[in-house]
Write a protein that holds these residues in place. Structure first.
Motif, mmCIF file in Angstrom:
data_model
loop_
_atom_site.group_PDB
_atom_site.id
_atom_site.type_symbol
_atom_site.label_atom_id
_atom_site.label_comp_id
_atom_site.label_asym_id
_atom_site.label_seq_id
_atom_site.Cartn_x
_atom_site.Cartn_y
_atom_site.Cartn_z
ATOM 1 N N LYS B 38 14.945 26.572 69.246
ATOM 2 C CA LYS B 38 14.988 28.000 69.572
ATOM 3 C C LYS B 38 16.335 28.367 70.191
ATOM 4 O O LYS B 38 16.925 29.390 69.877
ATOM 5 N N LYS B 39 16.804 27.491 71.097
ATOM 6 C CA LYS B 39 18.096 27.743 71.750
ATOM 7 C C LYS B 39 19.214 27.837 70.724
ATOM 8 O O LYS B 39 20.052 28.723 70.791
ATOM 9 N N LEU B 40 19.220 26.874 69.790
ATOM 10 C CA LEU B 40 20.257 26.857 68.754
ATOM 11 C C LEU B 40 20.167 28.121 67.894
ATOM 12 O O LEU B 40 21.184 28.743 67.602
ATOM 13 N N GLY B 41 18.945 28.488 67.529
ATOM 14 C CA GLY B 41 18.717 29.683 66.702
ATOM 15 C C GLY B 41 19.256 30.924 67.387
ATOM 16 O O GLY B 41 19.972 31.729 66.783
ATOM 17 N N ILE B 42 18.937 31.053 68.682
ATOM 18 C CA ILE B 42 19.381 32.238 69.430
ATOM 19 C C ILE B 42 20.905 32.228 69.579
ATOM 20 O O ILE B 42 21.565 33.263 69.457
ATOM 21 N N MET B 43 21.459 31.034 69.833
ATOM 22 C CA MET B 43 22.907 30.908 70.004
ATOM 23 C C MET B 43 23.641 31.375 68.740
ATOM 24 O O MET B 43 24.600 32.136 68.807
ATOM 25 N N TYR B 44 23.155 30.901 67.569
ATOM 26 C CA TYR B 44 23.800 31.286 66.305
ATOM 27 C C TYR B 44 23.559 32.764 65.988
ATOM 28 O O TYR B 44 24.453 33.434 65.462
ATOM 29 N N ALA B 45 22.366 33.283 66.330
ATOM 30 C CA ALA B 45 22.093 34.703 66.096
ATOM 31 C C ALA B 45 23.023 35.557 66.959
ATOM 32 O O ALA B 45 23.547 36.576 66.519
ATOM 33 N N HIS B 46 23.256 35.101 68.198
ATOM 34 C CA HIS B 46 24.171 35.809 69.108
ATOM 35 C C HIS B 46 25.576 35.848 68.496
ATOM 36 O O HIS B 46 26.225 36.897 68.475
ATOM 37 N N MET B 47 26.026 34.698 67.992
ATOM 38 C CA MET B 47 27.373 34.640 67.415
ATOM 39 C C MET B 47 27.465 35.511 66.167
ATOM 40 O O MET B 47 28.448 36.206 65.963
ATOM 41 N N PHE B 48 26.394 35.487 65.342
ATOM 42 C CA PHE B 48 26.408 36.272 64.108
ATOM 43 C C PHE B 48 26.498 37.762 64.421
ATOM 44 O O PHE B 48 27.324 38.479 63.858
ATOM 45 N N THR B 49 25.648 38.222 65.349
ATOM 46 C CA THR B 49 25.623 39.654 65.654
ATOM 47 C C THR B 49 26.911 40.091 66.365
ATOM 48 O O THR B 49 27.274 41.251 66.342
#
Lengths: 116, 251
Positions: B38-49
């Motif tokens: 979940k942490k990795l998913g959120i981290m990458y979503a943060h970078m994408f957005t």
């Protein structure tokens, strides 16, 4: 040894001079060989010898190659110039510096000095 | 360019993306107990957005030449798709690949016999741990360093300087430490945190350094558990630190 230290102390640190002197004697050596020889005369750490060899390599004074031995891989260090060639390169770089800094005055001075 | 900023739909999209990015960062900072995935998913979503508005703007300028009327929703959605694809290619595929290739270039090409005991040691423990046998890369570098990466395949990188400096038991402790990282999948986490630090201006407000140091402790604990002593990992780290400390003092 002391005379050598005085000669090079403006260019190299005392430990760099000791390591280089040993490499001139041994021709080729591993980090541990240099460390084992040095530690019998002075207090020195293996890590310090490794750092010094890496620095001398970066300065273009020593070369290194990868040796494949039965126990695995290791670095073998060797001097890129013998003592005479090394001293000559120091003189050359100092003369070049003088000429760059003082231009014609330096060349005239060297001509006068060496024509005597 | 001006038309882009005056278009409420496009600007709205940019603002929503940036707000979403901020929201995801807050979630990441607030909920520290989230699972690794979940942490990795959120981290990458943060970078994408966070990256999206810039890529979207840059691509949209090109889009005006490609389409007759770019303001239509369908075409904007096409741009969204292209942006997502480019981000995916760079962030997930090319980024890690460039990172790994940079180190692989320094790798010493030799037959496995020259590094046989390292191979055998890692293979033996990988089997015990029920993990994929990592590839060993020995780097032509005098600075004593070791790290692991898991991207498509697992790899352990160690420098020749490390082999020169440490004794066999200490090298084994370092290899076990790296195997611990591979087992805990912390190399992916470490890579992602480094990418996050590179991309996000909010990285300085994060507390990832604490989590990274926890990962290091876990990997140390793994080496200590296998070797039944902390002597080797401590002396290996002491030598590595002494190298860099002395190196700084003489430069």
């Amino acid at each position: 040894m002391k005379a050598t230290i005085k000669k090079y102390e403006s260019i190299l640190s005392p430990l760099e001079i000791d390591v280089l002197n040993l490499l001139w004697k041994k021709k080729k050596a591993k980090v541990r060989d240099i460390f084992n020889t040095l530690k019998s005369n002075q207090k020195v750490a293996l890590t310090s010898v490794a750092v010094i060899l890496d620095r001398l390599h970066e300065k273009g004074i020593v070369g290194r190659e990868v040796e494949t031995a039965r126990g695995g891989l290791r670095y073998i260090y060797f001097p890129l110039k013998d003592q005479k060639q090394f001293e000559r390169s120091i003189i050359e770089s100092n003369v070049d510096k003088m000429i760059t800094k003082f231009g014609k005055t330096a060349t005239v001075y060297f001509n006068e000095r060496f024509s005597k | 360019m001006v038309s882009f900023f005056y278009d409420p739909f496009k600007m709205g999209l940019v603002i929503v993306s940036l707000l979403l990015s901020l929201g995801l960062f807050i979630v990441l900072k607030k909920y520290k107990q989230l699972s690794f995935k979940k942490k990795l998913g959120i981290m990458y979503a943060h970078m994408f957005t966070l990256i999206f508005p810039f890529v979207f703007f840059a691509l949209f300028q090109g889009c005006q030449a490609m389409f007759n009327n770019c303001s239509q929703l369908g075409k904007i959605l096409t741009m969204l798709g292209i942006t997502a694809l480019i981000s995916l290619v760079f962030g997930v595929f090319l980024g890690p690949l460039i990172y790994i290739k940079r180190f692989e270039k320094k790798s010493i090409k030799t037959d496995n016999a020259a590094k046989h005991w390292i191979h055998n040691f890692v293979k033996k423990h990988a089997i015990k741990l029920k993990i994929e046998n990592p590839q060993i890369q020995i780097l032509n570098e005098a600075k004593p360093q070791a790290f692991s990466i898991k991207y498509v395949k697992s790899q352990i990188f160690i420098t020749l300087g490390l082999i020169d400096l440490l004794n066999r038991k200490e090298i084994e402790a370092v290899l076990l430490h790296e195997l611990g990282h591979i087992k805990n999948r912390s190399s992916l986490y470490k890579f992602s945190v480094n990418l996050f630090k590179l991309v996000s201006p909010l990285a300085s407000f994060s507390t990832f350094h604490k989590e990274l140091s926890k990962e290091e402790h876990l990997a140390d604990a793994f080496a200590i558990h296998i070797q039944k002593t902390n002597k080797n990992i401590i002396s290996a780290k002491r030598k590595m630190n002494a190298f860099f400390k002395f190196s700084r003092s003489v430069s």
